[in-house]
Design a protein around this motif. Structure first.
Motif, mmCIF file in Angstrom:
data_model
loop_
_atom_site.group_PDB
_atom_site.id
_atom_site.type_symbol
_atom_site.label_atom_id
_atom_site.label_comp_id
_atom_site.label_asym_id
_atom_site.label_seq_id
_atom_site.Cartn_x
_atom_site.Cartn_y
_atom_site.Cartn_z
ATOM 1 N N ALA A 45 0.844 -1.200 0.000
ATOM 2 C CA ALA A 45 0.000 0.000 0.000
ATOM 3 C C ALA A 45 0.879 1.250 0.000
ATOM 4 O O ALA A 45 0.608 2.231 -0.704
ATOM 5 N N GLU A 46 1.949 1.188 0.745
ATOM 6 C CA GLU A 46 2.867 2.321 0.842
ATOM 7 C C GLU A 46 3.522 2.618 -0.512
ATOM 8 O O GLU A 46 3.614 3.775 -0.942
ATOM 9 N N LEU A 47 3.937 1.529 -1.193
ATOM 10 C CA LEU A 47 4.560 1.709 -2.514
ATOM 11 C C LEU A 47 3.546 2.240 -3.525
ATOM 12 O O LEU A 47 3.861 3.128 -4.323
ATOM 13 N N GLU A 48 2.325 1.687 -3.511
ATOM 14 C CA GLU A 48 1.278 2.153 -4.447
ATOM 15 C C GLU A 48 1.094 3.656 -4.309
ATOM 16 O O GLU A 48 0.980 4.381 -5.305
ATOM 17 N N GLU A 49 1.077 4.106 -3.075
ATOM 18 C CA GLU A 49 0.890 5.537 -2.806
ATOM 19 C C GLU A 49 2.081 6.331 -3.351
ATOM 20 O O GLU A 49 1.921 7.396 -3.955
ATOM 21 N N TYR A 50 3.263 5.756 -3.174
ATOM 22 C CA TYR A 50 4.495 6.381 -3.677
ATOM 23 C C TYR A 50 4.470 6.476 -5.207
ATOM 24 O O TYR A 50 4.775 7.514 -5.787
ATOM 25 N N TYR A 51 4.024 5.382 -5.876
ATOM 26 C CA TYR A 51 3.960 5.377 -7.349
ATOM 27 C C TYR A 51 3.005 6.464 -7.834
ATOM 28 O O TYR A 51 3.253 7.129 -8.841
ATOM 29 N N GLU A 52 1.910 6.631 -7.129
ATOM 30 C CA GLU A 52 0.935 7.658 -7.516
ATOM 31 C C GLU A 52 1.526 9.049 -7.424
ATOM 32 O O GLU A 52 1.287 9.903 -8.283
ATOM 33 N N LYS A 53 2.302 9.277 -6.375
ATOM 34 C CA LYS A 53 2.935 10.590 -6.218
ATOM 35 C C LYS A 53 3.935 10.841 -7.362
ATOM 36 O O LYS A 53 3.997 11.931 -7.919
ATOM 37 N N LEU A 54 4.680 9.795 -7.726
ATOM 38 C CA LEU A 54 5.624 9.938 -8.861
ATOM 39 C C LEU A 54 4.864 10.215 -10.155
ATOM 40 O O LEU A 54 5.238 11.092 -10.940
ATOM 41 N N ALA A 55 3.777 9.459 -10.365
ATOM 42 C CA ALA A 55 2.989 9.624 -11.600
ATOM 43 C C ALA A 55 2.474 11.055 -11.719
ATOM 44 O O ALA A 55 2.426 11.622 -12.817
ATOM 45 N N GLY A 56 2.135 11.638 -10.601
ATOM 46 C CA GLY A 56 1.655 13.026 -10.593
ATOM 47 C C GLY A 56 2.711 14.004 -11.088
ATOM 48 O O GLY A 56 2.395 15.109 -11.523
ATOM 49 N N LEU A 57 3.962 13.593 -11.029
ATOM 50 C CA LEU A 57 5.070 14.462 -11.506
ATOM 51 C C LEU A 57 5.629 13.954 -12.840
ATOM 52 O O LEU A 57 6.751 14.286 -13.217
ATOM 53 N N GLU A 58 4.822 13.131 -13.567
ATOM 54 C CA GLU A 58 5.273 12.529 -14.832
ATOM 55 C C GLU A 58 6.585 11.770 -14.644
ATOM 56 O O GLU A 58 7.525 11.882 -15.433
ATOM 57 N N ALA A 59 6.651 11.026 -13.550
ATOM 58 C CA ALA A 59 7.825 10.196 -13.274
ATOM 59 C C ALA A 59 7.326 8.814 -12.858
ATOM 60 O O ALA A 59 6.111 8.593 -12.754
ATOM 61 N N GLY A 60 8.206 7.875 -12.681
ATOM 62 C CA GLY A 60 7.786 6.536 -12.278
ATOM 63 C C GLY A 60 8.963 5.765 -11.710
ATOM 64 O O GLY A 60 10.124 6.139 -11.926
ATOM 65 N N ALA A 61 8.666 4.675 -10.995
ATOM 66 C CA ALA A 61 9.715 3.825 -10.428
ATOM 67 C C ALA A 61 10.141 2.814 -11.487
ATOM 68 O O ALA A 61 9.321 2.015 -11.932
ATOM 69 N N LEU A 62 11.382 2.856 -11.885
ATOM 70 C CA LEU A 62 11.859 1.991 -12.964
ATOM 71 C C LEU A 62 11.649 0.513 -12.631
ATOM 72 O O LEU A 62 11.348 -0.293 -13.515
ATOM 73 N N TRP A 63 11.780 0.145 -11.350
ATOM 74 C CA TRP A 63 11.714 -1.285 -11.006
ATOM 75 C C TRP A 63 10.350 -1.910 -11.288
ATOM 76 O O TRP A 63 10.238 -3.106 -11.328
ATOM 77 N N THR A 64 9.315 -1.067 -11.499
ATOM 78 C CA THR A 64 8.006 -1.660 -11.831
ATOM 79 C C THR A 64 7.941 -2.110 -13.291
ATOM 80 O O THR A 64 7.076 -2.892 -13.669
ATOM 81 N N ILE A 65 8.813 -1.590 -14.128
ATOM 82 C CA ILE A 65 8.772 -1.965 -15.546
ATOM 83 C C ILE A 65 10.104 -2.502 -16.066
ATOM 84 O O ILE A 65 10.229 -2.851 -17.237
ATOM 85 N N ALA A 66 11.109 -2.566 -15.194
ATOM 86 C CA ALA A 66 12.477 -2.899 -15.640
ATOM 87 C C ALA A 66 12.511 -4.215 -16.415
ATOM 88 O O ALA A 66 13.109 -4.302 -17.490
ATOM 89 N N ASN A 67 11.849 -5.250 -15.893
ATOM 90 C CA ASN A 67 11.929 -6.557 -16.561
ATOM 91 C C ASN A 67 11.228 -6.531 -17.916
ATOM 92 O O ASN A 67 11.634 -7.222 -18.845
#
Ligand code: 1HN
Length: 371
Positions: free
Chosen positions: A17-39
């Motif tokens: 839940a904590e990470l999901e919230e973090y991803y949303e905050k990144l998405a709001g800045l047109e950014a994202g966590a690479l590890w969610t799509i790296a593979n």
């Protein structure tokens, strides 16, 4: 190999839940966590969205001819039925970043001149009256002839036959999806609508067609072949002659590359083309390469196994091999030879250092075929 989440150096983060919230905050800045799509963006090996396909000429031909009645060549720009890979319609690709289609021109028709950043090639399927003017040079092409329209050269086409000669159907091959993927396309209409023909018909063939003999003191410096047309008869003769001297390739039979006579390299910097001969009864071994290929059955009939799927072909059929897909070919006849024309993006792969090639390691070199 399937993606595995227990391999060191691969992403293996479990969402919370904590990470999901973090991803949303990144998405709001047109950014994202690479590890969610790296593979996904770094697969172990090529994962083309294109699938192996075959287009039947017998089925397509009536529809291609129907276009003669429905649209004028000039209204359509070019009267072409394009062949699309199902998941690649959005980029108008036949396989990978290559495009192909069937262009039809009625007797007496001609089309206006233009040029574009994409390179084009032509393989004539039927009809005898076709001509094209490439940078002022008029070429005449007949069945099974191969011709090039290098990028940014002015070109226009026509069919000089009379009614009884019938239409011309030729196959266009272009690197449009590649050029567009690189955000590099340009397009221009000829300022005079038509080009003025310079020199005699087929002058590149007259100058460079002797193969081993080069014009002495030649100053050609462009990055494409100075030879613009490759007629069928000497191509077929070269294959038959080579077959007398060698067994050819276990993966391709007797295979020739249409080459730039000055360099021995591919005809254009982005695409290369081949003609291959499968002798009566010949079946090749399977291999795979990095790069996409589009084949046309030029003569005879046969079967190709592509990524475990069986495709039967006869004259005029077009089929494709996506990057890194295993493929092998067989001539269906015990008495007649078969020829496959093909073009590919291997020059791109080679010049970028991406090219690889592998032989099928199991089962005596043949794939098992899907039921
Ligand atoms: C084109 O310019 C031709 O000149 C044929 O004959 C097919 C497909 C897409 C974009 C441009 C031609 C084409 C094309």
């Amino acid at each position: 190999m399937a993606y595995s989440d227990d391999v060191l150096g691969r992403a293996r983060v479990t969402d919370t839940a904590e990470l999901e919230e973090y991803y949303e905050k990144l998405a709001g800045l047109e950014a994202g966590a690479l590890w969610t799509i790296a593979n996904k963006i770094e697969p172990w090996y090529p994962q083309p969205q294109s699938i192996p396909m075959k287009w039947s000429f017998r089925e397509l031909r009536p529809l291609v001819l129907e276009a003669l009645k429905l649209v004028s060549g000039d209204d359509a720009g070019r009267r072409v039925v394009a062949l699309y890979n199902p998941q690649r319609r959005d980029i108008a690709a036949t396989v990978g970043l290559l495009y192909t289609g069937l262009q039809v021109m009625g007797p007496g028709e001609s089309m206006t001149a233009h040029r574009h950043q994409a390179a084009a090639l032509r393989f004539v399927i039927e009809g005898t009256g076709a001509w094209t003017i490439v940078d002022g040079q008029k070429l005449k092409v007949g069945p099974r002839d191969f011709a090039i329209t290098p990028n940014w050269t002015w070109h226009e086409h026509g069919n000089e036959g009379i009614d009884s000669d019938g239409p011309v159907i030729w196959q266009d091959g272009l690197d449009i999806p590649l050029v567009n993927a690189l955000d590099a396309p340009f397009y221009e209409v000829h300022p005079d609508v038509y080009q003025k023909q310079q020199g005699p018909v087929n002058s590149s063939l007259l100058t460079y067609g002797a193969g081993r003999l080069r014009p002495f003191g030649d100053t050609w410096h462009k990055n494409h072949s100075p030879l613009l047309a490759y007629p069928w008869e000497p191509t077929y003769e070269a294959l038959l002659n080579a077959a007398k001297a060698s067994d050819g390739s276990p993966y391709d039979g007797i295979i020739m590359e249409y080459s730039n006579p000055l360099t021995g390299g591919s005809v254009m910097p982005t695409m290369s083309a081949h003609m291959q001969l499968l002798r009566p009864g010949e079946a090749t071994l399977a291999h795979r390469q990095v790069g996409s290929k589009i084949y046309t059955a030029a003569k005879g009939s046969g079967t190709s196994i592509i990524a475990g799927k069986r495709f039967d072909w006869s004259e005029g059929d077009i089929f494709c091999v996506p990057s890194w897909a295993w493929h092998e070919h067989a001539n269906a006849s015990r008495s007649d030879d078969a020829c496959l024309f093909s073009f590919n993006d291997f020059p791109v792969m080679r010049s970028l250092g991406f090219f690889r090639e592998e032989a099928y390691p199991e089962n005596d070199g043949h794939q098992s075929v899907d039921a």
